[in-house]
Design an enzyme around this catalytic site. Structure first.
Site, PDB file in Angstrom:
ATOM      1  N   CYS A   6      -0.211  -3.544 -10.166  1.00 44.31           N
ATOM      2  CA  CYS A   6       0.830  -3.310  -9.148  1.00 44.31           C
ATOM      3  C   CYS A   6       1.053  -1.821  -8.900  1.00 44.31           C
ATOM      4  O   CYS A   6       1.564  -1.449  -7.850  1.00 44.31           O
ATOM      5  CB  CYS A   6       2.133  -3.988  -9.551  1.00 44.31           C
ATOM      6  SG  CYS A   6       2.879  -3.332 -11.060  1.00 44.31           S
ATOM      7  N   ASP A  64      -0.577  -4.253 -16.156  1.00 45.26           N
ATOM      8  CA  ASP A  64       0.615  -3.505 -15.725  1.00 45.26           C
ATOM      9  C   ASP A  64       0.954  -2.524 -16.849  1.00 45.26           C
ATOM     10  O   ASP A  64       0.414  -2.612 -17.966  1.00 45.26           O
ATOM     11  CB  ASP A  64       1.782  -4.473 -15.452  1.00 45.26           C
ATOM     12  CG  ASP A  64       3.008  -3.782 -14.837  1.00 45.26           C
ATOM     13  OD1 ASP A  64       2.887  -2.639 -14.354  1.00 45.26           O
ATOM     14  OD2 ASP A  64       4.096  -4.405 -14.833  1.00 45.26           O
ATOM     15  N   GLN A  66       5.824  -8.035  -4.949  1.00 43.93           N
ATOM     16  CA  GLN A  66       4.523  -7.564  -5.418  1.00 43.93           C
ATOM     17  C   GLN A  66       3.507  -8.703  -5.445  1.00 43.93           C
ATOM     18  O   GLN A  66       2.363  -8.550  -5.008  1.00 43.93           O
ATOM     19  CB  GLN A  66       4.671  -6.973  -6.829  1.00 43.93           C
ATOM     20  CG  GLN A  66       3.363  -6.485  -7.415  1.00 43.93           C
ATOM     21  CD  GLN A  66       2.806  -5.298  -6.660  1.00 43.93           C
ATOM     22  OE1 GLN A  66       3.513  -4.319  -6.460  1.00 43.93           O
ATOM     23  NE2 GLN A  66       1.551  -5.362  -6.245  1.00 43.93           N
ATOM     24  N   ARG A 115      16.542  -3.059  -5.561  1.00 40.55           N
ATOM     25  CA  ARG A 115      15.805  -2.924  -6.829  1.00 40.55           C
ATOM     26  C   ARG A 115      16.843  -2.560  -7.884  1.00 40.55           C
ATOM     27  O   ARG A 115      17.526  -1.542  -7.763  1.00 40.55           O
ATOM     28  CB  ARG A 115      14.740  -1.830  -6.728  1.00 40.55           C
ATOM     29  CG  ARG A 115      14.228  -1.391  -8.099  1.00 40.55           C
ATOM     30  CD  ARG A 115      12.998  -0.529  -8.030  1.00 40.55           C
ATOM     31  NE  ARG A 115      11.844  -1.315  -7.632  1.00 40.55           N
ATOM     32  CZ  ARG A 115      10.580  -0.897  -7.727  1.00 40.55           C
ATOM     33  NH1 ARG A 115      10.310   0.310  -8.202  1.00 40.55           N
ATOM     34  NH2 ARG A 115       9.592  -1.679  -7.341  1.00 40.55           N
ATOM     35  N   ARG A 150       1.629  -4.566   0.322  1.00 41.51           N
ATOM     36  CA  ARG A 150       3.088  -4.654   0.182  1.00 41.51           C
ATOM     37  C   ARG A 150       3.721  -4.579   1.576  1.00 41.51           C
ATOM     38  O   ARG A 150       4.654  -5.313   1.883  1.00 41.51           O
ATOM     39  CB  ARG A 150       3.612  -3.497  -0.688  1.00 41.51           C
ATOM     40  CG  ARG A 150       3.164  -3.528  -2.140  1.00 41.51           C
ATOM     41  CD  ARG A 150       3.813  -4.660  -2.902  1.00 41.51           C
ATOM     42  NE  ARG A 150       5.257  -4.598  -2.858  1.00 41.51           N
ATOM     43  CZ  ARG A 150       6.024  -3.864  -3.667  1.00 41.51           C
ATOM     44  NH1 ARG A 150       5.473  -3.165  -4.624  1.00 41.51           N
ATOM     45  NH2 ARG A 150       7.353  -3.870  -3.562  1.00 41.51           N
ATOM     46  N   HIS A 192       9.377  -9.644  -9.970  1.00 36.31           N
ATOM     47  CA  HIS A 192       8.978  -8.727  -8.885  1.00 36.31           C
ATOM     48  C   HIS A 192       8.228  -9.541  -7.820  1.00 36.31           C
ATOM     49  O   HIS A 192       7.024  -9.382  -7.630  1.00 36.31           O
ATOM     50  CB  HIS A 192       8.089  -7.624  -9.469  1.00 36.31           C
ATOM     51  CG  HIS A 192       7.897  -6.436  -8.566  1.00 36.31           C
ATOM     52  ND1 HIS A 192       8.566  -6.281  -7.364  1.00 36.31           N
ATOM     53  CD2 HIS A 192       7.100  -5.332  -8.692  1.00 36.31           C
ATOM     54  CE1 HIS A 192       8.192  -5.145  -6.797  1.00 36.31           C
ATOM     55  NE2 HIS A 192       7.306  -4.557  -7.584  1.00 36.31           N
TER      56      HIS A 192
HETATM   57  N1   CP Z   1       4.490  -1.697  -7.502  1.00 35.39           N
HETATM   58  C1   CP Z   1       5.689  -1.154  -7.247  1.00 35.39           C
HETATM   59  O1   CP Z   1       6.697  -1.859  -7.063  1.00 35.39           O
HETATM   60  O2   CP Z   1       5.684   0.199  -7.157  1.00 35.39           O
HETATM   61  P1   CP Z   1       6.949   1.179  -7.033  1.00 35.39           P
HETATM   62  O3   CP Z   1       7.665   1.161  -8.352  1.00 35.39           O
HETATM   63  O4   CP Z   1       6.360   2.502  -6.698  1.00 35.39           O
HETATM   64  O5   CP Z   1       7.858   0.654  -5.943  1.00 35.39           O
HETATM   65  N1  NVA Z   2       6.693  -3.638 -14.937  1.00 32.21           N
HETATM   66  C1  NVA Z   2       6.918  -2.425 -14.193  1.00 32.21           C
HETATM   67  C2  NVA Z   2       6.555  -2.624 -12.759  1.00 32.21           C
HETATM   68  C3  NVA Z   2       6.731  -1.412 -11.889  1.00 32.21           C
HETATM   69  C4  NVA Z   2       6.431  -1.677 -10.437  1.00 32.21           C
HETATM   70  C5  NVA Z   2       8.358  -1.980 -14.346  1.00 32.21           C
HETATM   71  O1  NVA Z   2       9.261  -2.817 -14.248  1.00 32.21           O
HETATM   72  O2  NVA Z   2       8.584  -0.786 -14.582  1.00 32.21           O
END
Ligand code: CP
Ligand code: NVA
Length: 308
Positions: A266, A225, A137, A107, A294, A134
């Site tokens: 998400c 989101d 997700q 990530r 997930r 992502h």
């Molecule tokens: N939805 C998601 O990716 O959550 P986290 O940021 O908690 O991993």
């Molecule tokens: N759009 C959000 C998703 C988090 C899972 C971010 O990137 O922070």
């Protein structure tokens, strides 16, 4: 090397195989204690590095638990504590990790970091979120939709709010899984037009509708989101909130969609901002199924990456 970098970078047949495998993997675990191993242990003897340059709850825990249930071991690494966060190149990091581990999930911020990791690693690399997408997700979200309503093909999905990284993966998925996607949000926060065009070129209907009430007419699924993503500057918060406030998903907006429309997010959510408590905790919400899925979807992704 089979990486899982993005939904639009993965063959449609492979995506569908991953989803059907995820259904099977989930069913095979029904009723088991969380800590119990799966009957099938394709990751026996495997070590997986989970690298986080941003915070995470779901991605971290679901990958960690998923690897262990499949018989493997994990190493959770924080970007700032690695030399990667102190000037070592991504390429050198990828080559070094490839001598120790069998798979890397990362990530990160820039998509370029993910792509460089994949280019130089001798092991599969999985995208656990970048500023731009992502994919894990949305694989979980497709699994969740199918569980509740059957195939998503031909359905109408409405994304309300910021045209961000999660929205981008929904656009990628629209073209691959054959569903229509309507984006409703303010023009400055439109999704990347390249992704819109790419989905349209695959024959699905992608619309941008500024009026949220009109946008959700006939919708099978509404998605929200956060209004401020992890890569957005905190100083942009107020401007973003002002732009996005008309796109909150609440009971009134849900009432304009199909009566059996689902609601997804998400998570993490900012309750009473992009979505109300009433919708989050209401009968159309499947947010915690998404979170659970997930785990199952990523197990299928990891097995696919390793050819197992
Ligand atoms: N939805 C998601 O990716 O959550 P986290 O940021 O908690 O991993
Ligand atoms: N759009 C959000 C998703 C988090 C899972 C971010 O990137 O922070």
């Amino acid at each position: 090397m089979t990486h899982f970098l993005d939904i639009n970078a993965t063959e449609t047949g492979d995506l569908k195989t991953i989803i059907s495998e995820a259904h099977r993997i989930k069913a095979a675990r029904a009723g088991r204690p969380r800590g119990a191993l799966d009957d099938e242990r394709p990751l026996d003897g495997h070590m997986v590095a989970l690298i986080f340059e941003k915070p995470s709850t779901r991605t971290r825990v679901s990958f960690d638990v998923g690897v262990r249930q499949m018989g493997g071991q994990t190493m959770v690494l924080s970007g700032s504590e690695m030399q990667l966060g102190h000037g070592e190149t991504v390429a050198d990091t990828a080559k070094v990790l490839s001598r120790y581990v069998d798979m890397i999930m990362i990530r990160t911020f820039e998509e370029a970091t993910l792509l460089e990791m994949a280019e130089y690693a001798d092991v599969p690399v999985i995208n656990g979120l970048t500023n731009r997408s992502h994919p894990c997700q949305i694989m979980a979200d497709i699994l969740t939709y199918e569980e509740h309503r059957g195939s998503i093909e031909g359905k109408k999905v409405v994304w309300a709010g910021d045209g961000n990284n999660v929205c981008a993966s929904f656009l990628h998925a629209a073209g691959k899984f054959g569903f229509d996607l309507t984006f409703t949000g303010p023009e400055p926060l439109d999704p990347e037009m390249a992704f819109v065009d790419e989905a349209r070129a695959k024959g699905v209907n992608v619309e941008i509708v500024r009026d949220p009430v009109k946008a959700v007419e006939g919708a099978d699924l509404l998605v929200a989101d956060t209004w401020v993503s992890m890569h957005d500057a905190p100083s942009a918060r107020e401007r973003r909130h002002n732009l996005l406030r008309p796109y909150q998903i609440n009971d009134e907006l849900m009432a304009h969609a199909k009566p059996d429309a689902l609601f997804m997010h998400c998570l993490p959510a900012h309750r009473e901002e992009e979505v109300t408590n009433a919708v989050m905790d209401g009968p159309q919400s499947v947010i915690f199924d998404e979170a659970e899925n997930r785990l199952h979807a990523q197990k299928a992704v990891m097995r696919w990456c390793l050819g197992k």
